[in-house]
Structure formats: C-alpha cells, structure tokens
Enzyme design. Structure first.
Site, short mmCIF file in Angstrom:
data_model
loop_
_atom_site.label_atom_id
_atom_site.label_comp_id
_atom_site.label_asym_id
_atom_site.label_seq_id
_atom_site.Cartn_x
_atom_site.Cartn_y
_atom_site.Cartn_z
N CYS A 81 13.84 11.29 7.14
CA CYS A 81 14.11 10.53 8.44
C CYS A 81 14.82 11.07 9.18
O CYS A 81 14.61 11.76 10.38
CB CYS A 81 13.40 9.52 8.65
SG CYS A 81 14.24 8.40 7.79
N GLU A 114 9.57 1.26 11.51
CA GLU A 114 10.35 3.03 10.41
C GLU A 114 9.55 4.27 10.64
O GLU A 114 8.76 4.29 10.32
CB GLU A 114 10.94 2.25 9.65
CG GLU A 114 11.75 1.16 9.92
CD GLU A 114 12.97 1.13 10.35
OE1 GLU A 114 13.40 2.05 10.81
OE2 GLU A 114 13.70 0.13 10.57
N GLU A 152 8.92 16.90 15.11
CA GLU A 152 9.93 16.56 13.35
C GLU A 152 9.26 17.91 12.47
O GLU A 152 7.79 17.81 12.58
CB GLU A 152 9.34 15.03 13.06
CG GLU A 152 9.95 14.98 11.83
CD GLU A 152 9.63 13.55 11.69
OE1 GLU A 152 8.74 13.38 11.71
OE2 GLU A 152 10.34 12.86 11.07
N LYS A 209 1.04 -0.99 0.01
CA LYS A 209 -0.23 0.05 0.09
C LYS A 209 1.27 1.09 0.15
O LYS A 209 0.95 1.70 0.87
CB LYS A 209 -0.70 0.11 1.59
CG LYS A 209 -2.38 0.68 0.91
CD LYS A 209 -2.31 2.31 0.49
CE LYS A 209 -2.35 3.41 1.63
NZ LYS A 209 -1.99 4.78 1.31
P1 NAD Z 1 2.58 8.83 7.34
O1 NAD Z 1 2.08 7.78 8.27
O2 NAD Z 1 1.43 9.92 7.07
O3 NAD Z 1 2.05 7.54 6.14
C1 NAD Z 1 2.25 6.17 5.63
C2 NAD Z 1 1.78 5.48 4.84
O4 NAD Z 1 0.82 5.00 6.00
C3 NAD Z 1 1.10 6.18 4.14
O5 NAD Z 1 0.91 4.97 2.51
C4 NAD Z 1 -0.21 5.98 4.39
O6 NAD Z 1 -1.20 6.31 3.35
C5 NAD Z 1 -0.25 5.15 5.48
N1 NAD Z 1 -1.00 5.68 6.51
C6 NAD Z 1 -1.70 6.59 6.85
N2 NAD Z 1 -2.34 6.37 8.46
C7 NAD Z 1 -2.65 5.01 7.53
C8 NAD Z 1 -3.82 3.94 8.92
N3 NAD Z 1 -4.14 5.01 9.97
N4 NAD Z 1 -3.55 3.01 8.71
C9 NAD Z 1 -2.73 1.61 7.74
N5 NAD Z 1 -2.15 2.98 7.13
C10 NAD Z 1 -2.63 4.13 7.05
O7 NAD Z 1 3.64 9.46 6.84
P2 NAD Z 1 4.50 10.23 5.94
O8 NAD Z 1 3.70 11.58 5.97
O9 NAD Z 1 4.10 9.54 4.14
O10 NAD Z 1 5.67 10.15 5.55
C11 NAD Z 1 6.60 10.90 6.58
C12 NAD Z 1 7.15 10.43 8.13
O11 NAD Z 1 8.04 9.05 7.39
C13 NAD Z 1 8.29 11.32 8.62
O12 NAD Z 1 8.08 11.18 10.41
C14 NAD Z 1 9.47 10.44 8.82
O13 NAD Z 1 10.56 11.01 9.66
C15 NAD Z 1 8.58 9.25 8.17
N6 NAD Z 1 9.49 8.28 8.06
C16 NAD Z 1 10.88 7.52 8.68
C17 NAD Z 1 12.06 6.46 8.25
C18 NAD Z 1 12.50 5.65 9.24
O14 NAD Z 1 13.08 4.70 7.85
N7 NAD Z 1 12.31 5.91 10.05
C19 NAD Z 1 11.96 6.42 6.73
C20 NAD Z 1 11.48 7.20 5.92
C21 NAD Z 1 11.02 8.56 6.71
#
Ligand code: NAD
Length: 506
Positions: free
Chosen positions: A301, A267, A399, A192
């Site tokens: 991240c 992550e 963040e 997804k």
């Molecule tokens: P997000 O959490 O908004 O979304 C990530 C994914 O989760 C998307 O595909 C979204 O559709 C899905 N999602 C959202 N709500 C959900 C739910 N209730 N159930 C299941 N899936 C759901 O994150 P984002 O804004 O896309 O990404 C940025 C974030 O990701 C930042 O906080 C960043 O630090 C983090 N990040 C972490 C790493 C790591 O390795 N630690 C790497 C890259 C990004």
C-alpha cells in the site's frame, strides 16, 4: 556451511498441497452449514493448494453470537489486565515457534518471496508484544479537578465484538496488526480474512487455539467479501469494523455500516510519491526507490509507485534504475535468493499487465526485466519502469498495485509539490534531499499521512499509521489503536463538594 545448508533445505521445501481449511467459531474448527467450499490457488503454478470452507450469513451469525456471549458472559473482558496479557504474550511466543512454517505458508499462498515473509513473521509476534506493553503502560485516562467541586476522570472500556476485514497483501502482518490491539484491549473478534490468502489466517486460529483463549473470544469466518464480509459489516451486534483494502471497498463498507451506526477504521489504497532533488544522496535514494516499489512484489500500500526526479539527475538516475530492474532476481518464492515473485492471482496479473498496456497507449517508454521461460505458469510481472510519464496520465493517477514504477521529471520545488498532491490518494510520501529546510518544507506540504525524509519505509510501531484523502479514515498503531478505536472513553464526574443544584418546584 550450516547456514548454506539451511538455505538450501528451505529452497527445496517447495510447493505442496495443504489440508483443507475450516471455519473457526466458538473455539472449534467447523465446516460451514451449507458445506460449500472455494478453491485456493498457488500464484506460482496456479494449481490448487487446498479448499476453504465458504462462510455465509449463517456462519457470521454464529461467530457474532459466540463473540457476544464471550464478551458479555465470559472471563475475557473481566480478567485482570496482567492475566489477559499472558494470553497475548503466549500468542507471540507461539508465532515465534511457528515462524518458519508461517513464512512458508505466506509465501505459498501469496507468492511473496520467502526472504521477505521471514521478517513478517517476526514482526507479527512483535505486534502482540507491542500491544501487551501498550495496554499495560499507555491505556490510562485523564483526571481534572473542577473548582474543588468535582473530580472528573476518564476510563477506557472495550467495545464488544469487533469485525476485522483484511486484504491478501502481507496478510499475516496486517491481520495481527488488528487482532493484537483488538484482543489486548479486551474486545472479542470476528476476523474475515481475504479469500485469496487464507493459509496464515488459519494458522493464527490454530495458534490462538493452542494458546487456550476462552471460547468465542476469537473467531474466523472464511468467505467472500460481498457475502460474508458484507454480512459482518451489517450485523447489529458488531460494534466496530476495522478494514484494510481497496478504496472502493472502503466506501461500500462505510455505506453498509451506516444503518447500524458502526465505528469504522479505513486503511485504503495509495499512489505514493518519492521525490529526489538534485542535491540528494542519489545512491541511497536509488536503493530506497527500488526497494519501495519492487519489494513485496509491488503489492504494497505504501509503495512509491510515482517517482519524481529532478531534471539535473534524471538521466543518470534512470540509467541506474534500468540496470537494477534488469538485475532484480525473479524466481520461485521459496528460493531465498528470489527478490520478485508472482502476483497473487490471474485476475490481478491481468489488471497489472492491462495498466502496462495503457502506459504504452499514453506514450510512456516501458522498460522491463525478463521473466524466465520456466516461470511462465506463474502470475509473474517483471519489474517495470514507465518512463517519460506525466502526472496526469491514468497510470500515474490510479493504484496499479504491482511492480510498476512511473517515472516523472520535475524542475522546481513548487512544481513537484503540486504533482505530488494532484492525486486522489494520500497514504505515504518520501523526500530525498540534503537541504534540511527543504526536506521538512516538502514533507509538510505533501498531502499524505506518513512521510519519510531520506529514508525508506521504516516503521515505528508507536507512531500513527494511516492515510488521508482517499487513502483512509482514522489511524492504526501506537496509542491510536487502543485509545481511539478499540475502546470507548467514558467520563465519570464525581462531586466532592456541595455544588449548587437548582431547586425547581421547591
Ligand atoms: P479488497 O478491498 O478487494 O479486499 C479486502 C478485504 O475486503 C477482503 O477480505 C475482501 O473479501 C473484503 N471485502 C470485499 N468486498 C467487501 C464488502 N463489500 N464488504 C465487506 N468486505 C469486503 O482489497 P485487496 O485487493 O484484498 O487488497 C489490496 C488493497 O488493499 C490495495 O488497494 C492496497 O493499497 C490496500 N491496502 C492498504 C493498506 C493500508 O494500510 N492503507 C495496507 C495494505 C493494503
């Protein structure tokens, strides 16, 4: 000359509309049952790039059923490892062949500068090759003799259908970082992808289709997190969820996965410190600090969003930071000279600019580069320094996920360790000092999953990747992905002697 022409040509290949995107389920590109679609916008112009099929429960159910059938009845899990790895390596080769197209699509979709997405395509191919090597050489168990009565050994089996949920920052690299180990270990996959960056996920489906993986082994359901994502997490036939995204989403997923007792890997977000002592090689520290927060548009991240400067070097370091910030080239993501592009969407732009306003209210001096007038239709935030910050400010605790660096002064080692750790996150950290003992001491004291001493964020794929505290649970990378997440260890106890068995009732 030739190089120059190639660069010019790719700069000219600008922002074009893309074909609409369908779901990829059971080896076919299909519309969703409802026919619903959502719009995908360009971060550069905010115009429509294309429309994307919007998956819901129906599509998740179909994709999971296909993945379950492929796992239970198909050849994927049963074929020889060497045969399965041919598919994995074929995917890597096809990614290489499509590298230019992939980096173009990634920049079009996310606003990341093309000079930076080029490296991502190469890294994505390497993710598949790396896991092919890992599975062939490192996926082995342990064996123990027990008092000449038993030989006990472990074997590792794939889990079954696994759900992968990915974010929009660096989407192709992060997606392949999950898909490669999941498939190489013999699982089947339902991906997804983030709704804000569907283009390269769709391209991956095309590549995997071309590589002729058996049907149902790899599926994509495009759609929103709260609907398609949440349904995938709750599905009883999905054995595990590997998630990368925001910390709050991570906790919602863990709660949602609890009823079906799913294995999860998290992550999550970060607020990573970069510490510069007064004995450091400040020129190299400056390069690393600037790259670490302003590359990938600051949507990274592991970005060093908090920079701690020793008071003896603070003024000269800040002066140099200001020069860099003014000179960073803000531009069209398709221009190979661009260093900073637009943020992913309007909502995120408002979040980041909102934090810059908060910084002013909290008493920071805000120092920024300038966005050229002709780029104002894009979601541009210039490289920004929040000077005279303190670690307790909201802008140093939360963040921001944009090109925004909080700069904080410190005096002693103890003080800076306390600051570095006084935050809910614990993903990465960077220490700059030429005192080797202090480098190790501070790196070991900082509460984070990954530390670098006198280095920028250079990855070694063999090493565990991930964070502690609110930055995550579990690790990706290396043997962690194949032995601790995407497989289940099974112990076989074999009696080789006649050990005593109690004879109840005899
Ligand atoms: P997000 O959490 O908004 O979304 C990530 C994914 O989760 C998307 O595909 C979204 O559709 C899905 N999602 C959202 N709500 C959900 C739910 N209730 N159930 C299941 N899936 C759901 O994150 P984002 O804004 O896309 O990404 C940025 C974030 O990701 C930042 O906080 C960043 O630090 C983090 N990040 C972490 C790493 C790591 O390795 N630690 C790497 C890259 C990004």
């Amino acid at each position: 000359m030739l190089e120059q022409r190639t660069a010019e040509q790719s700069a000219i290949r600008k922002h074009t509309k893309q074909p609409d995107i369908q779901q990829y389920i059971n080896g076919r590109f299909v519309e969703s049952e409802s026919g619903a679609r959502f719009v995908n916008h360009s971060p550069f112009t905010n115009e429509v790039i294309n429309h994307v099929s919007k998956g819901s429960k129906m599509e998740i159910d179909k994709a999971v059923a296909a993945a379950k059938k492929a796992f239970k009845e198909g050849p994927w899990g049963k074929m020889k490892v060497s045969e399965r790895m041919k598919y994995i390596e074929r995917i890597a080769d096809l990614i290489d062949e499509e590298a230019e197209e992939l980096s173009y699509l990634e920049s079009l979709d996310t606003g990341l500068p093309i000079a930076q997405t080029r490296n991502m395509a190469a890294r994505a191919a390497e993710n598949f090759r790396f896991y092919s090597r890992m599975v062939q050489t490192r996926m082995h168990g342990e064996a123990y003799m027990q008092d000449n009565e038993f030989v006990n050994y472990t074997v590792y089996s794939p889990l079954g259908p696994v759900g992968l949920i990915t974010p929009w920052n660096a989407p192709f690299m992060l997606t392949t970082w999950k898909v490669a180990p999941a498939l190489a270990t013999g699982n089947t996959v339902i991906l997804k992808p983030a709704e804000l960056s569907p283009l390269t996920a769709n391209k991956l489906a095309e590549i995997i289709h071309k590589a002729e993986l058996p049907e149902g082994v790899f599926n994509i359901v495009h759609g929103f997190g709260e609907t398609a994502g949440a349904t995938l997490v709750a599905h009883p036939d999905v054995e595990a969820i590997s998630f990368t995204g925001e910390t709050v989403t991570g906790s919602a997923i863990i709660k949602n996965a609890a009823d079906t007792l799913k294995k999860t890997s998290m992550e999550l977000g970060g607020k990573s410190p970069l510490i510069v002592f007064d004995d450091a090689d400040v020129d190299r520290a400056l390069d690393a600090a600037v790259w670490g927060i302003f590359s990938f548009n600051g949507e990274r991240c592991t970005a060093n969003s908090r920079v701690f400067l020793h008071k003896n070097i603070k003024d000269t370091f800040v002066k140099a930071l200001k020069e860099r910030v003014q000179n960073i080239k803000i531009g069209d993501p398709m221009d190979p000279a661009t260093q900073l592009g637009p943020l992913i969407d309007k909502g995120h732009f408002e979040k980041v600019t909102g934090y810059i306003e908060i910084a002013k209210e909290e008493g920071c001096e805000v120092f920024q580069g300038t966005v050229p007038e002709e780029l104002k239709t894009g979601n541009y935030v210039p490289a920004t320094l929040l000077l005279n910050a303190t670690n307790d400010m909201k802008i140093a605790q939360e963040e921001i996920f944009g090109p925004v660096m909080a700069v904080i002064e410190f005096e002693t080692e103890e003080e800076v360790i306390a600051y570095a750790n006084d935050v809910k996150y614990g993903l990465a950290g960077y220490v700059w000092t030429n005192d080797i003992k202090r480098g190790h001491r501070v790196a070991q004291a900082v509460e984070a999953g990954m530390l670098w001493i006198n280095a920028q964020n250079v990855r070694d794929l063999r090493i565990p990747f991930g964070g502690m505290k609110a930055s995550g649970i579990g690790r990706e990378g290396g043997h962690y992905a194949i032995l601790e997440f995407y497989t289940e260890p099974k112990v076989i106890h074999v009696a080789i002697g006649d050990h005593r068995i109690p004879q109840f009732g005899k």
